[in-house]
Design a protein around this motif. Structure first.
Motif, mmCIF file in Angstrom:
data_model
loop_
_atom_site.group_PDB
_atom_site.id
_atom_site.type_symbol
_atom_site.label_atom_id
_atom_site.label_comp_id
_atom_site.label_asym_id
_atom_site.label_seq_id
_atom_site.Cartn_x
_atom_site.Cartn_y
_atom_site.Cartn_z
ATOM 1 N N LEU A 160 0.868 -1.168 0.000
ATOM 2 C CA LEU A 160 0.000 0.000 0.000
ATOM 3 C C LEU A 160 0.910 1.225 0.000
ATOM 4 C CD1 LEU A 160 -3.093 0.102 -0.008
ATOM 5 C CD2 LEU A 160 -3.006 0.732 2.400
ATOM 6 N N VAL A 161 0.720 2.127 -0.958
ATOM 7 C CA VAL A 161 1.585 3.292 -1.105
ATOM 8 C C VAL A 161 0.793 4.554 -0.797
ATOM 9 C CG1 VAL A 161 3.094 4.579 -2.659
ATOM 10 C CG2 VAL A 161 2.894 2.096 -2.897
ATOM 11 N N SER A 162 1.360 5.409 0.029
ATOM 12 C CA SER A 162 0.742 6.694 0.338
ATOM 13 C C SER A 162 0.837 7.607 -0.873
ATOM 14 C CB SER A 162 1.458 7.342 1.531
ATOM 15 O OG SER A 162 1.137 8.718 1.617
ATOM 16 N N ARG A 163 -0.289 8.118 -1.291
ATOM 17 C CA ARG A 163 -0.322 8.999 -2.465
ATOM 18 C C ARG A 163 0.503 10.268 -2.246
ATOM 19 N NH1 ARG A 163 -5.340 11.488 -5.824
ATOM 20 N NH2 ARG A 163 -4.533 13.593 -6.027
ATOM 21 N N GLU A 164 0.456 10.824 -1.061
ATOM 22 C CA GLU A 164 1.132 12.101 -0.807
ATOM 23 C C GLU A 164 2.609 11.933 -0.492
ATOM 24 O OE1 GLU A 164 -0.110 15.064 -1.383
ATOM 25 O OE2 GLU A 164 -1.925 14.025 -2.065
ATOM 26 N N LYS A 165 2.949 10.904 0.297
ATOM 27 C CA LYS A 165 4.340 10.759 0.745
ATOM 28 C C LYS A 165 5.124 9.687 -0.003
ATOM 29 C CE LYS A 165 3.288 12.306 5.461
ATOM 30 N NZ LYS A 165 3.359 11.951 6.913
#
Length: 442
Positions: free
Chosen positions: A118-123
């Protein structure tokens, strides 16, 4: 239309135009459009309709992939996440935004195995969803309500396929959905709402059964039982089949299957035909039906042949190091593995090592030529269909992903080419090709 390795690529760009017509807003993507690829693009779901695009932007060497988010109104794009590899990276076809668009699902080999993150869109930060010494092979569905990801894997046996699910909101371990009592290949086409799935189940030499299942794997009805075909196959004089591993030394064990003649005599010497594909990420040693080839191999077995297939290094489902050892040397490691496996099998008491043949199609045709020419004392006969003879004649995006640019790796291109070794040919070779083949050029 079909630039060969090292040649000039077509240019492409991304634009957004209103469905009712009007001016196109071009997305601002940096870099030379002829030396980068727009591998994938799609709308990002949003309230009131989609206003953003996600673009997978890949450099020509295909070792750096940027996940870019673009504003459809302004045309501005930013890089949210970057995936890199010393060899190559693959685009991810099942990228999905979740958690109200705050995160997205991604697959990476950074651990040494293909796993979900799961990848954070912002960071751009990653959180592992799956772990272990096995590859996640594909994503079948993302349930954004229950927050489940359904995926295909086979942690204990790379020749098989099962359905699992993992919750991306919790840190619970994955759960196997496919019943434990059905070894083989399971594929699922899951309905949009997730209530039902079309489930296909097959085993080596056993035609598929297709059923409609509900959540939890409960069978609702059989859609295709293939009863007539199964009865017809069962009525044939079939040879026995078995899966195993071939130890070629150095800690390398290659998966293999064998079909033996009916009334097999272990004290007699049998000729053997190897079926090879061997290309990047592929597998021929799968516990699947086999179709027409399986029936042909059984006919050969009835005539006294053993038929076998071996998956060399560079093939799929066994981790990054196994797959990417072929980088910049396509045709070298794979040929070595096939020849060494044949030598080991040739020492079996029931194999005639002087009567070993090999055949394959496309990459398998390329492998057949290399086997016949790089190791001319191993294989007596070869049948090569639609072979690549030198990777400088194949297309840019496939070839350069695995072999780099010919301008930078001329020695690697030559080292894996059967043309380099053609003078060594001793055995009997049949080449089958079509002059109209616009993919593997005649």
């Amino acid at each position: 239309q079909y630039p060969k390795a090292g040649e000039t690529n077509s240019a492409s760009r991304v634009g957004v135009v209103p469905a009712t017509g009007g001016e196109t807003k071009w997305i601002s993507i940096p870099g030379d459009a002829r030396n980068n690829y727009i591998a994938r693009m799609e709308w990002i779901p949003g309230k009131g309709g989609s206003k953003e695009l996600v673009i997978q932007h890949l450099n020509r060497l295909q070792n750096t992939l940027q996940v870019m988010i673009a504003d459809a109104a302004t045309g501005q794009a930013r890089t949210a996440f970057t995936e890199k590899d010393d060899a190559w990276v693959e685009q991810f076809d099942q990228l999905r935004f979740v958690n109200q668009g705050k995160d997205f699902l991604w697959m990476s080999e950074r651990s040494g195995w293909s796993h979900l993150y799961l990848v954070s869109r912002e960071k751009g930060e990653l959180r592992e969803l799956t772990t272990g010494d096995f590859d996640v092979l594909s994503v079948q569905r993302v349930d954004t309500i229950g927050k489940w990801v359904y995926y295909t894997a086979s942690p204990d046996n790379p020749t098989q396929r099962y359905l699992y699910r993992v919750n991306y909101d919790k840190k619970d371990p994955p759960v196997r959905v496919t019943p434990d009592n059905e070894p083989g290949i399971h594929t699922y086409n899951i309905s949009p709402g997730g209530r039902f799935a079309v489930h296909t189940y097959q085993r080596f030499g056993v035609p598929p059964t297709i059923t409609l299942v509900a959540g939890g794997g409960i069978t609702l009805r059989t859609l295709v039982d293939n009863a007539a075909l199964k009865a017809k196959v069962a009525s044939l004089k079939l040879g026995s089949t078995e899966f195993g591993q071939v130890d070629i030394g150095g800690g390398i064990k290659l998966a293999a299957w064998f079909i033996k003649p009916p009334q097999f005599d272990s004290t007699a010497k049998h000729p053997i035909l190897f079926f090879v594909y061997g290309g990047p990420g592929s597998q021929t040693v799968l516990d699947s039906w086999g179709g027409q080839n399986y029936l042909w191999y059984q006919m050969l077995a009835q005539r006294g042949y053993v038929v076998a297939s071996v998956d060399n290094r560079g093939t799929g489902a066994r981790g990054r190091a196994w797959r990417k050892i072929i980088y910049k040397q396509m045709g070298v490691v794979e040929t070595h593995d096939q020849a060494e496996a044949a030598k080991v099998i040739g020492r079996y008491a029931w194999i005639d090592s002087t009567r070993m043949g090999i055949w394959g199609w496309s990459y398998g045709g390329f492998m057949t030529l290399n086997a016949m020419m790089q190791t001319p004392d191993v294989f007596r006969m070869g049948m090569s269909v639609a072979p690549v003879t030198h990777w400088k004649y194949y297309d840019t995006i496939y070839t350069e992903r695995y072999n780099g640019l010919p301008q930078d790796n001329a020695a690697g291109y030559d080292k894996g080419s059967p043309l380099t070794y053609a003078k060594n040919l001793k055995g009997r070779l049949l080449i089958v090709h079509g002059s109209g083949d616009d993919n593997v050029h005649f």
